[in-house]
Design a protein around this motif. Structure first.
Motif, PDB file in Angstrom:
ATOM      1  N   THR A  98      23.923  42.489  36.652  1.00  0.00           N
ATOM      2  CA  THR A  98      25.119  42.469  35.810  1.00  0.00           C
ATOM      3  C   THR A  98      26.090  43.547  36.290  1.00  0.00           C
ATOM      4  OG1 THR A  98      23.801  41.767  33.925  1.00  0.00           O
ATOM      5  CG2 THR A  98      25.971  42.689  33.442  1.00  0.00           C
ATOM      6  N   PHE A  99      27.320  43.162  36.461  1.00  0.00           N
ATOM      7  CA  PHE A  99      28.380  44.102  36.833  1.00  0.00           C
ATOM      8  C   PHE A  99      29.379  44.153  35.683  1.00  0.00           C
ATOM      9  CE2 PHE A  99      26.710  43.180  40.961  1.00  0.00           C
ATOM     10  CZ  PHE A  99      27.079  44.226  41.792  1.00  0.00           C
ATOM     11  N   HIS A 100      29.850  45.355  35.347  1.00  0.00           N
ATOM     12  CA  HIS A 100      30.939  45.469  34.375  1.00  0.00           C
ATOM     13  C   HIS A 100      32.187  45.949  35.087  1.00  0.00           C
ATOM     14  CE1 HIS A 100      27.725  45.202  31.330  1.00  0.00           C
ATOM     15  NE2 HIS A 100      28.673  44.508  30.731  1.00  0.00           N
ATOM     16  N   ALA A 101      33.336  45.428  34.684  1.00  0.00           N
ATOM     17  CA  ALA A 101      34.580  45.821  35.350  1.00  0.00           C
ATOM     18  C   ALA A 101      35.739  45.677  34.390  1.00  0.00           C
ATOM     19  CB  ALA A 101      34.823  44.931  36.564  1.00  0.00           C
ATOM     20  N   LYS A 102      36.783  46.492  34.649  1.00  0.00           N
ATOM     21  CA  LYS A 102      38.000  46.347  33.838  1.00  0.00           C
ATOM     22  C   LYS A 102      38.770  45.112  34.296  1.00  0.00           C
ATOM     23  CE  LYS A 102      38.393  51.321  33.246  1.00  0.00           C
ATOM     24  NZ  LYS A 102      38.897  52.493  33.960  1.00  0.00           N
ATOM     25  N   CYS A 103      38.732  44.835  35.604  1.00  0.00           N
ATOM     26  CA  CYS A 103      39.421  43.661  36.153  1.00  0.00           C
ATOM     27  C   CYS A 103      38.534  42.960  37.169  1.00  0.00           C
ATOM     28  CB  CYS A 103      40.703  44.077  36.888  1.00  0.00           C
ATOM     29  SG  CYS A 103      42.018  44.590  35.807  1.00  0.00           S
ATOM     30  N   VAL A 104      38.661  41.641  37.225  1.00  0.00           N
ATOM     31  CA  VAL A 104      37.925  40.866  38.237  1.00  0.00           C
ATOM     32  C   VAL A 104      38.936  40.005  38.997  1.00  0.00           C
ATOM     33  CG1 VAL A 104      36.236  39.018  38.602  1.00  0.00           C
ATOM     34  CG2 VAL A 104      35.765  40.822  36.929  1.00  0.00           C
ATOM     35  N   ILE A 105      38.811  39.998  40.331  1.00  0.00           N
ATOM     36  CA  ILE A 105      39.681  39.143  41.159  1.00  0.00           C
ATOM     37  C   ILE A 105      38.806  38.071  41.799  1.00  0.00           C
ATOM     38  CG2 ILE A 105      41.342  39.078  43.051  1.00  0.00           C
ATOM     39  CD1 ILE A 105      41.775  42.091  42.665  1.00  0.00           C
ATOM     40  N   MET A 106      39.120  36.818  41.528  1.00  0.00           N
ATOM     41  CA  MET A 106      38.359  35.687  42.077  1.00  0.00           C
ATOM     42  C   MET A 106      38.994  35.235  43.383  1.00  0.00           C
ATOM     43  SD  MET A 106      36.034  34.216  39.893  1.00  0.00           S
ATOM     44  CE  MET A 106      36.024  32.814  40.942  1.00  0.00           C
ATOM     45  N   THR A 107      38.242  35.228  44.459  1.00  0.00           N
ATOM     46  CA  THR A 107      38.778  34.728  45.741  1.00  0.00           C
ATOM     47  C   THR A 107      37.683  33.930  46.455  1.00  0.00           C
ATOM     48  OG1 THR A 107      38.126  36.649  47.056  1.00  0.00           O
ATOM     49  CG2 THR A 107      40.234  36.809  45.980  1.00  0.00           C
ATOM     50  N   ALA A 108      37.191  32.889  45.808  1.00  0.00           N
ATOM     51  CA  ALA A 108      36.007  32.189  46.326  1.00  0.00           C
ATOM     52  C   ALA A 108      36.329  31.115  47.372  1.00  0.00           C
ATOM     53  CB  ALA A 108      35.215  31.594  45.175  1.00  0.00           C
ATOM     54  N   GLY A 109      37.601  30.976  47.776  1.00  0.00           N
ATOM     55  CA  GLY A 109      37.954  30.081  48.887  1.00  0.00           C
ATOM     56  C   GLY A 109      37.535  28.647  48.665  1.00  0.00           C
ATOM     57  N   THR A 110      36.906  28.083  49.704  1.00  0.00           N
ATOM     58  CA  THR A 110      36.523  26.665  49.647  1.00  0.00           C
ATOM     59  C   THR A 110      35.083  26.486  49.150  1.00  0.00           C
ATOM     60  OG1 THR A 110      35.859  26.878  51.957  1.00  0.00           O
ATOM     61  CG2 THR A 110      38.035  25.929  51.555  1.00  0.00           C
ATOM     62  N   PHE A 111      34.534  27.530  48.524  1.00  0.00           N
ATOM     63  CA  PHE A 111      33.100  27.517  48.235  1.00  0.00           C
ATOM     64  C   PHE A 111      32.711  26.893  46.896  1.00  0.00           C
ATOM     65  CE2 PHE A 111      30.999  30.045  51.597  1.00  0.00           C
ATOM     66  CZ  PHE A 111      32.127  30.309  52.365  1.00  0.00           C
ATOM     67  N   LEU A 112      33.683  26.755  45.970  1.00  0.00           N
ATOM     68  CA  LEU A 112      33.322  26.321  44.616  1.00  0.00           C
ATOM     69  C   LEU A 112      32.970  24.828  44.619  1.00  0.00           C
ATOM     70  CD1 LEU A 112      36.030  28.323  42.646  1.00  0.00           C
ATOM     71  CD2 LEU A 112      33.603  28.877  42.939  1.00  0.00           C
ATOM     72  N   ASN A 113      31.695  24.546  44.368  1.00  0.00           N
ATOM     73  CA  ASN A 113      31.172  23.169  44.395  1.00  0.00           C
ATOM     74  C   ASN A 113      31.553  22.465  45.702  1.00  0.00           C
ATOM     75  OD1 ASN A 113      29.933  23.285  41.785  1.00  0.00           O
ATOM     76  ND2 ASN A 113      31.985  23.175  40.901  1.00  0.00           N
TER      77      ASN A 113
END
Ligand SMILES: Cc1cc2nc3c(=O)[nH]c(=O)nc-3n(C[C@H](O)[C@H](O)[C@H](O)COP(=O)(O)OP(=O)(O)OC[C@H]3O[C@@H](n4cnc5c(N)ncnc54)[C@H](O)[C@@H]3O)c2cc1C
Ligand SMILES: NC(=O)c1ccc[n+]([C@@H]2O[C@H](COP(=O)([O-])OP(=O)(O)OC[C@H]3O[C@@H](n4cnc5c(N)ncnc54)[C@H](O)[C@@H]3O)[C@@H](O)[C@H]2O)c1
Length: 628
Positions: free
Chosen positions: A143-158
């Motif tokens: 588990t990671f906690h963060a104030k901000c998360v940046i999603m940059t998963a490219g062509t990987f999602l499904n």
């Protein structure tokens, strides 16, 4: 285990790497989580950076203090300025890079960035509380906690790959796809869709008949991507080659269409219009009996070559048989076949101009996930998301770029205001102020802002200032120095331009299309002296300074005119409308405008005017309601 960070970036592609370095360099405690640390900034397709309009984006990333330009210069094995025959607003740098060295140059940068940690793992789920992202959970249960998360998963999602009728799950060839993450975001009301992209086969150099191809060498001059005073062409420079497909190869390709995932219903999502597969080319342009191919090196020492223009997801045997019908490839041996991939993207109109989600606070999206295609488009978005995530953590004004300030500004404005219905690639034609957005002046446009922000270093800022001072000296001299006909007419005739009838200022001569610094300077000793003096403060960058000064002298009229139009329109940018209206109750607006304005919720009248479906008469209604 439970880790805490200011900013977490998911995915170390071109968006994620820029985002992570930007946030960390600004002072945020940052973690970059990625599936495979050996594939950081992997170039999924052609190891080519830049090109038309994309090259300007890389210059902007560099001017803002980003890394893509530096890594590209460090690893380039061929460099060219494209669009040379057009005006300087259209010139675009392009480099072929060594794929492996590119990865390791990026990795070294990340490893040595203070405040930045890398964690190798796969993110499975976002943690969201009360409409705000608070962290995430990985496949290994961390588990990671963060104030901000940046999603940059490219062509990987499904991600789902296709070669002929064969389908294989994956985010990219030989890499796993990312599951659950799309669903964990969509659960909060964020909508997503599917897009497609593809890549060509890779050829073994030893099997190519190069005498049947045209050789294309790179350029070895002062041009490069970064404005920093780094070395040009640091690796051995290699050639590219060109040839054409043949009618016989088209016949083989046509025979495979029944098994083409693009044409048998297997792939339904939309691919990049400007980088079509070879099967799409022969179907769309049945009358063309040849298409150009570029064979480009993948690295300084490898025999692997990239076959630009032959992207395909046809069955492997068809790809090989079709290529063997091209004379240069009659003895062809491949390293890998071409393939297509489908993946999830998120509708970018659900983001603000800072790339923060309108639905989940402190969650940012950047790169291919926003419906774009291209390393450069991804890198530009990553940098903006990284800066704004840092600002959300530590305070400050949102960081956005205007359409007359940067291609990155055009890109993000197009994404969040117009949305995408096919993979979005940047072009110079997308920018209404392209004369203001040149490759030569990205530093002038952006470095000061980045320095104030804390992203550009003092060294970068000083380089800008010395360059600007030198350019100003040259321009002032040209505006004030008087030319006498008898002293210059001989030279003007030699150059092929009309002699002077009476004296004039040097600038008037420099404005003539036939006259260049190169052909006139030697005839005007005072100018020659001034150029040497002005550039003495910019050692190693003399030619860069001269080019910048010459462009400003020659195109000042056009630049001023475009600046005036941009400033006129900027007035519309200053009329704020967000939160002022309940659009659905405004009967004088068209139904489409009411729906679109409610959905996008533009900040200003100017943004409203760019939304497809909002007409000039809708804008007039809003202006009247604003009392204008
Ligand atoms: C087959 C193919 C051909 C292409 N052709 C070209 C081309 O020739 N030229 C071009 O400009 N563009 C091309 N593209 C697109 C180009 O690769 C992308 O535009 C660019 O890489 C996008 O950068 P990005 O940072 O958004 O994503 P990517 O570069 O795809 O990076 C995504 C990163 O996220 C990581 N990741 C994904 N999910 C997770 C997770 N759940 N947890 C942790 N890490 C995760 C991945 O490991 C990867 O490191 C192609 C893409 C593919 C796949
Ligand atoms: N699959 C995808 O998602 C996708 C989408 C867009 C672009 N791409 C790829 O991204 C890269 C950049 O895209 P692009 O369309 O701007 O192409 P590019 O930069 O390769 O080409 C730009 C222009 O230059 C020409 N050109 C191509 N190779 C050249 C070379 N070696 N030397 C000189 N001129 C050359 C092209 O004909 C084109 O007119 C390309 O490799 C392309 O295959 C892939």
């Amino acid at each position: 285990m439970d880790f805490k960070y200011d900013v977490i970036v998911i995915g170390a592609g071109h968006a994620g790497c820029e985002a992570a370095v930007a946030a960390a360099n600004l002072g945020s405690k940052t973690c970059l989580i990625t599936m495979d640390m050996n594939k950081i900034a992997q170039i999924s397709c052609n190891p080519a950076v830049g090109g038309i309009a994309k090259g300007q984006i890389v210059r902007e990333i560099d001017a803002l203090g980003g890394q893509m330009g530096l890594v590209t210069d460090q690893t380039a094995i061929q460099f060219r300025i494209l669009n040379r025959s057009k005006g300087p607003a259209m010139w675009s740098p392009r480099a072929q890079c060594d794929r492996e060295k590119f990865i390791w140059a990026w990795r070294e940068k990340l490893d040595h960035t203070p405040n930045l940690h890398i964690w190798q793992d796969t993110v499975r789920e976002l943690l969201v509380e009360n409409g705000e992202v608070v962290g995430l959970i990985t496949l290994w249960g961390v588990t990671f906690h963060a104030k901000c998360v940046i999603m940059t998963a490219g062509t990987f999602l499904n991600g789902l790959m296709h070669i002929g009728r064969n389908q294989l799950p994956g985010g990219r060839m030989a890499e796993p796809a990312s599951y659950h993450l799309t669903e964990s975001i969509a659960r909060h009301g964020i909508t997503y869709g599917r897009m497609k992209t593809g890549t060509p086969a890779r050829v073994d150099k030893r099997s190519v008949n190069f005498d049947l191809m045209e050789n294309q060498a790179g350029e070895i001059d002062f041009h490069k991507f970064s404005f920093m005073n780094n070395k040009v062409r640091q690796l051995k420079q290699l050639d590219c080659w060109t040839c054409y497909t043949t009618e016989e190869s088209h016949q083989v390709l046509r025979s495979g269409l029944a098994d083409s995932p693009m044409y048998n219903g297997q792939i339904t999502s939309i691919g990049p219009r400007y980088c079509p597969s070879v099967e799409t080319k022969i179907v769309t342009f049945p009358d063309k009996n040849q298409h150009q191919l570029f064979l480009e090196p993948e690295g300084e020492t490898t025999n692997e070559l990239y076959l630009n223009g032959f992207s395909s997801s046809l069955p492997m045997d068809i790809q090989i048989a079709a290529l063997k019908k091209i004379p240069a490839f009659k003895d062809l041996v491949l390293y890998r076949p071409g393939y297509a991939i489908e993946y999830d993207y998120f509708d970018p109109t659900q983001l603000t101009h800072t790339l923060e989600s309108k639905i989940i606070k402190n969650l940012f999206f950047a790169g291919q996930m926003n419906g774009t295609t291209g390393y450069e488009e991804a890198g530009g978005q990553g940098l903006v998301a990284g800066v704004n995530a840092h600002i959300n953590c530590h305070g400050g004004q949102p960081f956005t770029l205007a359409r007359d300030e940067a291609y990155i500004g055009v890109l993000i404005d197009d994404l969040v205001i117009k949305g995408v219905d096919e993979p979005y690639r940047m072009f110079t034609s997308r920018a209404e102020y392209r004369i203001l957005l040149r490759m030569d002046d990205a530093d002038v446009r952006l470095t000061e802002r980045a320095y104030q922000l804390g992203l550009a270093t003092r060294e970068r800022y000083d380089l800008l200032k010395t360059k600007q001072e030198a350019v100003e000296q040259i321009i002032a001299f040209a505006q004030n120095y008087s030319m006498k006909p008898d002293l210059i007419n001989g030279a003007l005739e030699q150059i092929g331009t009309t002699p002077l009838r009476q004296g004039c200022k040097l600038i008037e001569i420099l404005n003539r299309p036939q006259v260049t610094f190169d052909n006139i300077t030697k005839h005007i000793p005072a100018f020659q002296e001034l150029l040497a003096k002005a550039t003495s403060a910019t050692p190693g960058r003399e030619e860069e300074v001269l080019e910048a000064a010459e462009i400003l002298l020659k195109y000042q009229g056009y630049i001023d005119r475009e600046r005036m139009i941009a400033e006129k329109l900027a007035r519309l940018e200053s009329i704020k409308i967000r939160g002022k209206f309940n659009y659905s109750s405004l009967q004088s607006l068209s139904i489409e405008a009411r729906q679109k304005l409610t959905q996008i919720d533009p900040e200003t009248i100017a943004q409203a005017s760019r939304i497809p479906g909002v007409s000039p008469s809708d804008i007039n209604v809003l202006l009247v309601l604003c009392g204008r």
